[in-house]
Scaffold this motif. Structure first.
Motif, short mmCIF file in Angstrom:
data_model
loop_
_atom_site.label_atom_id
_atom_site.label_comp_id
_atom_site.label_asym_id
_atom_site.label_seq_id
_atom_site.Cartn_x
_atom_site.Cartn_y
_atom_site.Cartn_z
N ARG A 568 0.85 -1.19 0.00
CA ARG A 568 0.00 0.00 0.00
C ARG A 568 0.88 1.24 0.00
O ARG A 568 1.82 1.34 0.79
CB ARG A 568 -0.91 0.05 1.23
CG ARG A 568 -2.25 -0.63 1.09
CD ARG A 568 -2.15 -2.09 1.22
NE ARG A 568 -3.46 -2.74 1.30
CZ ARG A 568 -3.62 -4.04 1.42
NH1 ARG A 568 -2.56 -4.84 1.48
NH2 ARG A 568 -4.82 -4.57 1.49
N SER A 569 0.57 2.19 -0.86
CA SER A 569 1.29 3.45 -0.92
C SER A 569 0.52 4.50 -0.13
O SER A 569 -0.71 4.56 -0.19
CB SER A 569 1.45 3.91 -2.37
OG SER A 569 2.30 3.05 -3.09
N ARG A 570 1.27 5.33 0.58
CA ARG A 570 0.63 6.39 1.34
C ARG A 570 0.01 7.44 0.42
O ARG A 570 -1.03 8.02 0.73
CB ARG A 570 1.69 7.03 2.26
CG ARG A 570 1.18 8.03 3.28
CD ARG A 570 0.26 7.43 4.32
NE ARG A 570 0.69 6.16 4.86
CZ ARG A 570 1.58 5.99 5.84
NH1 ARG A 570 2.19 7.03 6.37
NH2 ARG A 570 1.87 4.78 6.28
N HIS A 571 0.65 7.67 -0.73
CA HIS A 571 0.18 8.71 -1.65
C HIS A 571 0.07 8.15 -3.07
O HIS A 571 0.96 7.45 -3.54
CB HIS A 571 1.15 9.90 -1.67
CG HIS A 571 1.51 10.43 -0.32
ND1 HIS A 571 0.67 11.25 0.40
CD2 HIS A 571 2.62 10.23 0.46
CE1 HIS A 571 1.24 11.55 1.56
NE2 HIS A 571 2.41 10.93 1.62
N MET A 572 -1.02 8.49 -3.74
CA MET A 572 -1.19 8.20 -5.16
C MET A 572 -1.87 9.40 -5.82
O MET A 572 -2.72 10.06 -5.20
CB MET A 572 -2.03 6.94 -5.40
CG MET A 572 -1.37 5.66 -4.95
SD MET A 572 -2.10 4.17 -5.68
CE MET A 572 -3.82 4.37 -5.21
N ALA A 573 -1.49 9.69 -7.06
CA ALA A 573 -2.06 10.85 -7.75
C ALA A 573 -2.10 10.61 -9.24
O ALA A 573 -1.38 9.75 -9.77
CB ALA A 573 -1.23 12.11 -7.44
N TYR A 598 6.28 1.90 -1.19
CA TYR A 598 5.50 0.89 -0.50
C TYR A 598 6.38 -0.31 -0.21
O TYR A 598 7.42 -0.52 -0.85
CB TYR A 598 4.27 0.47 -1.32
CG TYR A 598 4.58 -0.06 -2.70
CD1 TYR A 598 4.68 -1.43 -2.94
CD2 TYR A 598 4.76 0.81 -3.77
CE1 TYR A 598 4.97 -1.91 -4.22
CE2 TYR A 598 5.04 0.33 -5.04
CZ TYR A 598 5.14 -1.02 -5.26
OH TYR A 598 5.43 -1.51 -6.52
N GLY A 599 5.98 -1.12 0.76
CA GLY A 599 6.76 -2.29 1.14
C GLY A 599 6.08 -3.57 0.71
O GLY A 599 4.86 -3.70 0.82
N LEU A 600 6.86 -4.51 0.20
CA LEU A 600 6.32 -5.78 -0.25
C LEU A 600 6.56 -6.92 0.73
O LEU A 600 5.85 -7.93 0.70
CB LEU A 600 6.92 -6.16 -1.61
CG LEU A 600 6.45 -5.35 -2.81
CD1 LEU A 600 7.21 -5.75 -4.06
CD2 LEU A 600 4.95 -5.52 -3.02
N PHE A 601 7.56 -6.77 1.61
CA PHE A 601 7.85 -7.84 2.56
C PHE A 601 8.66 -7.26 3.72
O PHE A 601 9.20 -6.15 3.66
CB PHE A 601 8.63 -8.97 1.88
CG PHE A 601 9.89 -8.53 1.20
CD1 PHE A 601 11.10 -8.45 1.89
CD2 PHE A 601 9.87 -8.18 -0.14
CE1 PHE A 601 12.25 -8.03 1.27
CE2 PHE A 601 11.03 -7.76 -0.78
CZ PHE A 601 12.22 -7.68 -0.07
N ASP A 602 8.72 -8.02 4.80
CA ASP A 602 9.52 -7.66 5.97
C ASP A 602 10.98 -8.01 5.69
O ASP A 602 11.28 -9.16 5.36
CB ASP A 602 9.01 -8.39 7.20
CG ASP A 602 9.99 -8.33 8.35
OD1 ASP A 602 10.43 -7.21 8.67
OD2 ASP A 602 10.31 -9.40 8.89
N SER A 603 11.87 -7.05 5.81
CA SER A 603 13.29 -7.29 5.50
C SER A 603 14.18 -7.30 6.74
O SER A 603 15.37 -7.59 6.63
CB SER A 603 13.80 -6.23 4.51
OG SER A 603 13.69 -4.93 5.07
#
Length: 668
Positions: A568-573, A598-603
């Motif tokens: 999930r991205s905080r901002h989209m436009a 955005y993050g896809l996995f825990d690193s």
């Protein structure tokens, strides 16, 4: 067909039917909704549904592991948005995602997007919202068109449409073929990111006016796709998809107040794939065959010009036969719904609706919804809605029985746990059981959501429309996976369970400025927070730790370090400019979209997405299109998608880089 019939009214500009299942002016609707017109689709030169939806506020296409693209709406996963064609649902969510890239836009009249829980009208899968694709209907006379587009990666799209209507009978026919050589974002890997494929879509719609008050429409759609399936240097094969839909609708106007509808819908989606080794020996076979049959009867009662009721009763019969299932499941779900849409007093519109869904495999659901809109004056209106949405556990979550032959882990559907665990114990494969089998004696509950939307529409000028919408989706009984047993081979057994208190919230802003007849500017912005309440409490209580770099000492994280849910991205436009030069018969547009990190996995090993994890960098995509009309019946077009050649070879598989194309359209 008379111009005042329901089907004829659909031809009016800015009219939406998905939000209330009745004809409503979009500008007066108390729900957050939007229309994507045929004109805008054509001007953008888009060829697939994912292309056009990606440019809308609050929507983003997300690739799944199988290469398909689902739609994320208001931060909710693609499995929570119901996809309809002419008001009836598509099936084929093999892993929860319905691949919208399989839908051509060549015969689309308009796309309607309704945000917020819509289960009060549409039942399961409408937890987050509804996207309804309205296809072309017959219009008076005879005409048609041929459209061809060719671009990078040998992408080819060929479509032809024919329209005929005379007296009481009308016909539309459409055919599309789309193919690509695929592409490879990582040359160091022997596999392509997307393998070569070709697909075909055929649509036929027949309308017949039985009388001045009774109409019938029968339509059919067929889709087929063939794609190379390559798993490694030694394993390759084919993947095939075949899908058909048939839809019958009778409408009858009994009087000025009463109208009735009978609808019968049937669809089947089948996917088959295989892998052979280099010697031609069969390594694996898999299949997926899902069917849905749905009859429905509904009626509308117009008390007067501003107050009406709509009600309906129907039945869903759904079956699935697929590889790695413990059974061949069958869902039977009768339902009934009722909705009131009226103007209580001047400038105050109210919608009250509810639906009851029964089911043979999960708890019955009651889905209410309420929406109001009050016009303060000719320029400002406030609106709000609250609704309950649900998503039933799918066949996979209930009946899956899969063991990875290479790695050795097992995934088991909730209803199959007792039998599978018993079998694995008998075979001596279980080291210890973590979750007692007794916990699976109850039903897996449907996921549910309370959806709240509050908005303001402001039209300071006739040419300028502004809109702000605040939203919150509070989800309970979210279905997730967990480890229920350890195996002797060091792997685990996974199954599904309900968890609570996940939410998405934020705001959306939209603006449309029609400077004059030839210039239109449109844009939008979404701010999104998507989090798990239980995880927030864990951060607040100091239970979560992280390391800045590998090998450095760990430290306690704070509440503000929790970023939220994955992907999930905080901002989209988005921002779009459409410019027409009539004297040159030329149309130009430039369209841009932006997505923040955005993050896809825990690193960093703490199982949560925090500010110290690795993120996918934010990016912007800019598309250009130019179309010129020649000799009235011809149009040529040129365009560039992803002008600045953005790619992310590690994280983003559905953006292949710059696409250059040319287009020819012939009308007759």
């Amino acid at each position: 067909m008379k111009e005042n019939d329901s089907i004829g009214i659909e031809d009016l500009d800015e009219v939406i039917i998905s939000a209330t299942r009745t004809i409503r002016q979009l500008s007066a609707l108390p729900l957050p909704a939007q229309i994507i017109s045929k004109k805008d689709i054509k001007r953008s030169n888009s060829v697939r549904l994912n292309d056009i939806l990606n440019e809308q506020t609050g929507l983003i296409t997300v690739p799944d592991f199988g290469g398909g693209e689902g739609i994320q709406l208001q931060g909710l996963d693609s499995q929570y948005t119901l996809i309809l064609i002419d008001g009836v649902p598509l099936v084929g969510r093999s892993a929860g995602t319905l691949d919208i890239s399989r839908i051509t836009v060549g015969n689309i009249k308009q796309i309607e997007v309704v945000k917020g829980a819509s289960s009060s009208l549409y039942g399961s899968d409408a937890l987050g919202g509804v996207i309804n694709i309205i296809t072309d209907t017959p219009k008076k006379g005879f005409n048609g068109e041929v459209n061809y587009r060719h671009g990078t990666f040998n992408n080819q799209d060929l479509g032809t449409a024919i329209n005929y209507k005379k007296d009481k009978i009308g016909l539309t026919a459409f055919y599309n073929r789309y193919s690509s050589h695929g592409y490879d974002l990582n040359p160091e890997n022997s596999l392509n990111t997307v393998e070569p494929f070709s697909n075909q879509t055929a649509n036929l719609k027949l309308a017949y006016e039985l009388s001045d008050y009774t109409n019938a429409i029968i339509s059919g759609r067929y889709y087929t796709q063939n794609q190379d399936y390559v798993a490694s240097e030694t394993l390759s094969g084919q993947s095939d998809i075949n899908e058909w839909n048939t839809h019958l609708l009778f409408s009858h106007k009994a009087s000025e107040k009463w109208s009735g509808y009978f609808e019968f819908y049937a669809t089947q989606y089948q996917a088959d794939e295989y892998l052979d080794d280099n010697n031609g020996n069969r390594f694996s076979d898999s299949y997926f065959k899902q069917s849905l049959i749905r009859p429905e009867v509904r009626t509308t009662y117009n008390i007067n010009d501003t107050n009406s009721f709509i009600g309906g009763v129907g039945f869903n019969h759904e079956t699935l036969d697929r590889t790695d299932f413990s059974t061949q499941p069958e869902f039977n779900a009768p339902y009934i719904y009722l909705q009131y849409d009226g103007t209580i007093f001047k400038n105050f519109n109210v919608i009250l609706g509810t639906r009851f869904d029964s089911h043979n495999a999960y708890t019955s659901q009651f889905s209410p919804k309420a929406a109001v809109r009050y016009a303060l004056n000719d320029k400002i209106a406030v609106k709000g809605s609250v609704g309950y949405g649900f998503k039933a556990p799918d066949f996979r979550q209930l009946y899956f029985d899969f063991t990875n032959a290479t790695v050795g882990y097992t995934v088991v559907g909730y209803n199959a746990v007792a039998d599978v665990i018993s079998q694995l114990e008998t075979q001596g494969e279980i080291a210890n059981v973590i979750v007692p089998v007794s916990e699976f004696n109850q039903e897996l509950k449907p996921e549910s959501s309370i959806s709240i939307n509050l908005g303001v529409d402001y039209n300071p000028l006739a040419q300028l429309k502004l809109g702000v919408n605040l939203f919150r989706n509070h989800i309970t009984n979210l279905i997730d996976t967990r480890i229920i047993a350890n195996k002797n081979n060091g792997q685990n057994v996974f199954s599904y369970y309900n968890i609570n208190r996940v939410y998405t919230e934020g705001l959306e802003f939209d603006a449309i400025w029609k400077f004059n007849q030839n210039i239109k500017i449109a844009g939008g912005y979404q701010l999104l927070f998507a989090k798990d309440r239980d995880v927030i409490e864990a951060f607040e209580n100091g239970y979560i730790f992280a390391r800045e770099t590998q090998g450095s000492p760990s430290f306690k994280l704070k509440k503000g370090d929790y970023f939220g849910l994955y992907n999930r991205s905080r901002h989209m436009a988005n921002l779009k400019l459409f410019y027409t030069i009539p004297k040159w018969n030329l149309d130009f547009n430039i369209r841009s979209t932006y997505r923040s990190q955005y993050g896809l996995f825990d690193s960093n090993g703490n199982n949560y997405l925090d500010t110290y994890d690795d993120f996918v960098n934010g990016y912007a995509i800019i598309d250009l299109a130019v179309n010129k009309s020649l000799f009235n019946n011809y149009q040529i077009g040129l365009g560039v998608d992803n002008l600045f050649d953005f790619t992310d070879t590690q994280n983003i598989s559905n953006i292949p880089g710059t696409l250059i194309y040319g287009k020819l359209n012939i009308q007759f």
